[in-house]
Scaffold this active site. Structure first.
Site, short mmCIF file in Angstrom:
data_model
loop_
_atom_site.label_atom_id
_atom_site.label_comp_id
_atom_site.label_asym_id
_atom_site.label_seq_id
_atom_site.Cartn_x
_atom_site.Cartn_y
_atom_site.Cartn_z
N ASP A 67 43.06 26.54 35.61
CA ASP A 67 42.52 25.64 34.66
C ASP A 67 42.45 26.18 33.11
O ASP A 67 42.15 25.34 32.41
CB ASP A 67 41.01 25.56 35.12
CG ASP A 67 40.26 26.90 34.96
OD1 ASP A 67 40.88 27.95 34.64
OD2 ASP A 67 39.22 26.86 35.42
N GLU A 112 43.82 42.14 28.64
CA GLU A 112 44.46 43.31 28.59
C GLU A 112 43.29 44.47 28.48
O GLU A 112 43.19 45.38 29.17
CB GLU A 112 45.30 43.26 27.41
CG GLU A 112 46.55 42.53 27.57
CD GLU A 112 46.25 41.15 27.22
OE1 GLU A 112 45.44 40.76 26.67
OE2 GLU A 112 47.17 40.50 27.99
N THR A 113 42.15 44.17 27.63
CA THR A 113 41.06 45.21 27.56
C THR A 113 40.32 45.15 28.50
O THR A 113 39.42 46.28 29.00
CB THR A 113 40.57 45.15 26.32
OG1 THR A 113 39.77 43.84 26.14
CG2 THR A 113 41.45 45.01 24.97
N ARG A 114 39.81 44.13 28.97
CA ARG A 114 38.91 43.72 30.10
C ARG A 114 37.45 44.28 29.63
O ARG A 114 36.66 44.89 30.89
CB ARG A 114 39.40 44.51 31.30
CG ARG A 114 40.78 44.05 31.80
CD ARG A 114 41.17 44.50 32.99
NE ARG A 114 40.37 44.48 34.07
CZ ARG A 114 40.39 43.15 35.02
NH1 ARG A 114 41.11 42.07 34.59
NH2 ARG A 114 39.73 43.47 35.92
N VAL A 115 36.96 44.42 28.61
CA VAL A 115 35.74 44.72 28.24
C VAL A 115 35.33 43.93 27.04
O VAL A 115 36.18 43.10 26.38
CB VAL A 115 35.73 46.43 27.63
CG1 VAL A 115 36.02 47.30 28.56
CG2 VAL A 115 36.53 46.47 26.40
N ASP A 167 46.87 29.91 32.66
CA ASP A 167 47.39 29.55 33.73
C ASP A 167 48.60 28.61 33.93
O ASP A 167 49.58 28.50 34.63
CB ASP A 167 46.50 28.89 34.70
CG ASP A 167 45.38 29.94 34.98
OD1 ASP A 167 45.61 31.09 35.48
OD2 ASP A 167 44.21 29.50 35.39
N ASP A 222 42.55 31.38 43.23
CA ASP A 222 41.63 32.46 42.59
C ASP A 222 40.59 32.74 43.45
O ASP A 222 40.22 32.00 44.28
CB ASP A 222 41.22 31.37 41.38
CG ASP A 222 42.16 31.64 40.35
OD1 ASP A 222 42.59 32.66 40.12
OD2 ASP A 222 42.14 30.39 39.57
#
EC number: 7.2.2.6
Length: 676
Positions: free
Chosen positions: A512, A377-380, A516, A305
């Site tokens: 974490d 998915e949206t990232r907002v 994941d 990461d």
């Protein structure tokens, strides 16, 4: 976790007592090499007890000699058991220190209708919800479903720094036995009594369910095969000797067989594997099996990461940038409003920066608002106020999908920010992009050198980040990773692991979060963070109690050290046995064929002394190598061919030379004792 040195007097005494219990024939039978030594001991002891039954009169070795051989073989077996017992005792000491942490704790269970019932922690069931307050001990493993806690986890990690756990994220997991310093929360129990994370650690550390690793099994098969070949060779000498009229002592044949078979590595093999797992435990990593540690030594690809692994950790807001025609005040206000319901460190830093610039939080917006939660998915994220006004922030590409247009100048500015290694977040009000928030992300000091060390090990490093391509490229350049994946979603980690594994490569990764878990389960070496979710810890085959993602580098080093130690001591054992050939064979044949006395290049005083010297050295070399088995051969970041040459020189030639010197010194000591 406490570090118990194997040189501790208490540990040595415990190992001494424990090693005696291993003489049980059922245990002896588990190690083929030691089992054959055991049979040779029985034969020698029988001849010493009943010499007349075995016609020892007139031969090289008498009753006293057979007694000495039996004692030397018994010592060889005991030293083998002692090395294994010492490694196990170290693990048991670590497990005992953890076991002392377990206490019966009273828990407040929230029942139907909100009623609180106090019960013993042993009565808790999977799915129970308990109430925790400051001063409480966490009764069992669980996840926070409401509230937040400041916890003291020093009983696990040895670090006194308190840690924050809160609901609604990947840091909601709590461990049984830890102490609540402040806060109040409701915790859902995720483990049955006796099956908590601490219980599993205790069982794993003390090696209660230890199984041989694939490489260990393969080496055992090789040792058994080599032993069978040597047995055939030794047995075949008997008819040859009779043909030439040579009378062979059974004791001489036993000595020849024992000295030529790989007793050294056979005796140390269990200790090497157990000590490898113990070394991982000493760096506060719990390996769920020896197979995981061994796999770490063979890792080809490392998935890392960015945030928290290659960079310092939580990014923080450093600057607001308005779009052309927009005011700075509007951008700051919209950014703060979009962060009102964002409890992440990044969201809090945006509000703190806005407050430093003289703006106040508009808390009234929270009344009747609709939250926009961040997803992969949206990232907002943001909120829609009661009057319908929306405030959102997120990656430029994600925000662009929700607005009419992103000004070209704003895109160019975002590209410049990304190229500098920082992260731009676009801010929008309704359908209009009005500016950027700059998030600073600092590369960890020394991480480039550590990545370079991995490269020298021959390991490919791949960085996965949700950042845009330009930011990812800048961080990749600063850290020196081989490849990077930008705009990554959790599924991308799983995809790249499967892709690399399809090429026959071993893959390691850290994680974490619950998202994941599939990738951690798929990876050959999955290192979960202790502060992560229960799902991540269950899926991984290692757990880092310090929650340091870069710990995977130490784990890989220890895994390689385990493999190198096993190879180095195998090389030493084989060359050491070859040298004994020059001690035993002249003792057998030179009395009948004087010309073969030329093989006695050590200049040993007599055939009988040669046999005894070789057997005594064969027994003593095992305890002399215990420090190497316990501490491991030091790993150096040099190429595989260079490492092979070094091991052949140090342990190959060293094994050959030490055998010559050791046997000669013992022969001189025996000769002196006889004269005295």
């Amino acid at each position: 976790m406490a570090n118990h040195s194997w040189l501790s007097p208490k540990l040595l005494v415990n190992a001494l007592c424990f090693s005696l219990s291993k003489f049980d024939p059922m245990h002896v039978a588990r190690s083929p090499v030691v089992f054959i030594l055991y049979l040779c001991f029985i034969v020698s002891a029988l001849i010493a007890l009943f010499p007349s039954e075995f016609s020892t009169e007139g031969k090289m070795l008498g009753r006293a000699d057979y007694s000495a051989i039996a004692i030397l073989l018994l010592l060889t077996i005991w030293f083998s058991f002692f090395s294994e017992a010492l490694a196990e005792a170290q693990g048991k000491a670590q497990a005992e220190s953890l076991r002392r942490m377990k206490k019966e704790i009273m828990a407040r269970v929230i029942g139907p209708g909100g009623a609180v019932i106090e019960v013993n922690s042993t009565m808790l069931k999977l799915g129970d919800v308990v109430l925790l307050k400051a001063g409480d001990l966490v009764p069992s493993d669980g996840n926070i479903v409401q509230g937040s806690l400041l916890l003291d986890e020093s009983m696990m990690t040895g670090e006194s720094e308190p840690v924050l756990r809160e609901s609604g994220g990947d840091r909601s997991s709590v461990l049984g036995g830890t102490k609540v310093l402040s806060g109040k929360a409701e915790v859902k129990i995720t483990s049955e009594p006796g099956k908590t994370f601490l219980d599993r650690i205790i069982r794993l550390v003390e090696g209660a369910e230890r199984q041989k690793t694939p490489n260990e099994v393969a080496l055992t098969v090789l040792l058994v095969s080599l032993t069978i070949v040597l047995l055939v060779v030794v047995v075949a000498m008997v008819p040859g000797a009779l043909y030439y009229g040579i009378s062979l002592d059974m004791g001489v044949l036993i000595a020849l067989f024992v000295c030529l078979m790989p007793t050294t590595i056979g005796g140390l093999l269990p200790a090497i594997g157990i000590a490898g797992v113990n070394r991982v435990t000493m760096v506060n990593v719990v390996a769920k099996s020896g197979r995981a540690v061994e796999a770490a030594g063979d890792v080809d690809v490392l998935i890392l990461d960015k945030t928290g692994t290659l960079t310092i950790g939580n990014r923080y807001a450093s600057e607001f940038i308005p779009a052309p025609g927009e005011s700075m005040d509007d951008v700051v206000r919209a950014s703060m409003n979009a962060s009102l319901m964002d409890e992440t460190p990044e969201g809090r830093s945006i509000i703190m920066l806005g407050e430093k610039l003289g703006h106040k939080r508009e808390m009234a917006l929270l009344e009747g608002c609709k939250p926009i939660l961040f997803t992969s998915e949206t990232r907002v994220s943001g909120l829609i106020a009661k009057d319908g006004t929306s405030y959102i922030k997120g990656s430029l590409d994600a925000v662009a999908k929700r607005v009419k247009e992103v000004p070209a100048a704003l895109r160019l500015k975002a590209d410049d920010i990304s190229r500098s290694g920082t992260t731009p977040l676009a801010v929008a009000v309704n359908d209009r992009a009005i500016g950027l928030v700059v998030l600073k992300d600092l590369v960890k000091p020394g991480i480039r050198d550590r990545i370079g060390e991995l490269k020298r090990m021959g390991i490919k490093t791949v960085m996965c980040t949700g950042d845009n391509r330009l930011t990812a490229a800048a961080i990749a350049n600063d850290t020196g990773v081989d490849e990077y994946i930008a705009n990554a979603v959790p599924e991308d980690k799983l995809s790249i692991i499967k892709k690399e594994q399809s090429l026959g490569l071993l893959v390691a990764m850290t994680g974490d979060g619950t998202n994941d878990a599939p990738a951690l389960a798929q990876a050959d070496v999955g290192l979960a963070m202790n502060n992560g979710t229960s799902a991540a810890k269950d899926a991984a085959n290692m757990v880092d109690l310090d929650s340091d993602p870069t710990k995977l580098i130490e784990v890989v080093t220890i895994g390689k050290q385990l493999l190198i130690t096993r190879g180095a001591l195998t090389t030493f054992s084989v060359t050491n046995d070859v040298a004994k050939y020059f001690a035993i064979l002249p003792a057998i044949f030179s009395p009948t064929f004087p010309a073969l006395a030329a093989l006695n290049i050590m200049g040993l005083s007599s055939p009988k002394n040669a046999v005894m010297s070789a057997l005594l050295f064969n027994a003593l070399v095992i305890p002399l190598l215990i420090p190497v088995a316990m501490n491991g051969v030091k790993y150096r970041s040099i190429g595989a061919s260079s490492m092979l040459k070094r091991n052949l020189l140090v342990y190959g030639f060293g094994g050959f030379l030490s055998s010559f010197i050791g046997i000669k010194l013992i022969d001189m000591l025996i000769s002196w004792m006889v004269r005295v």
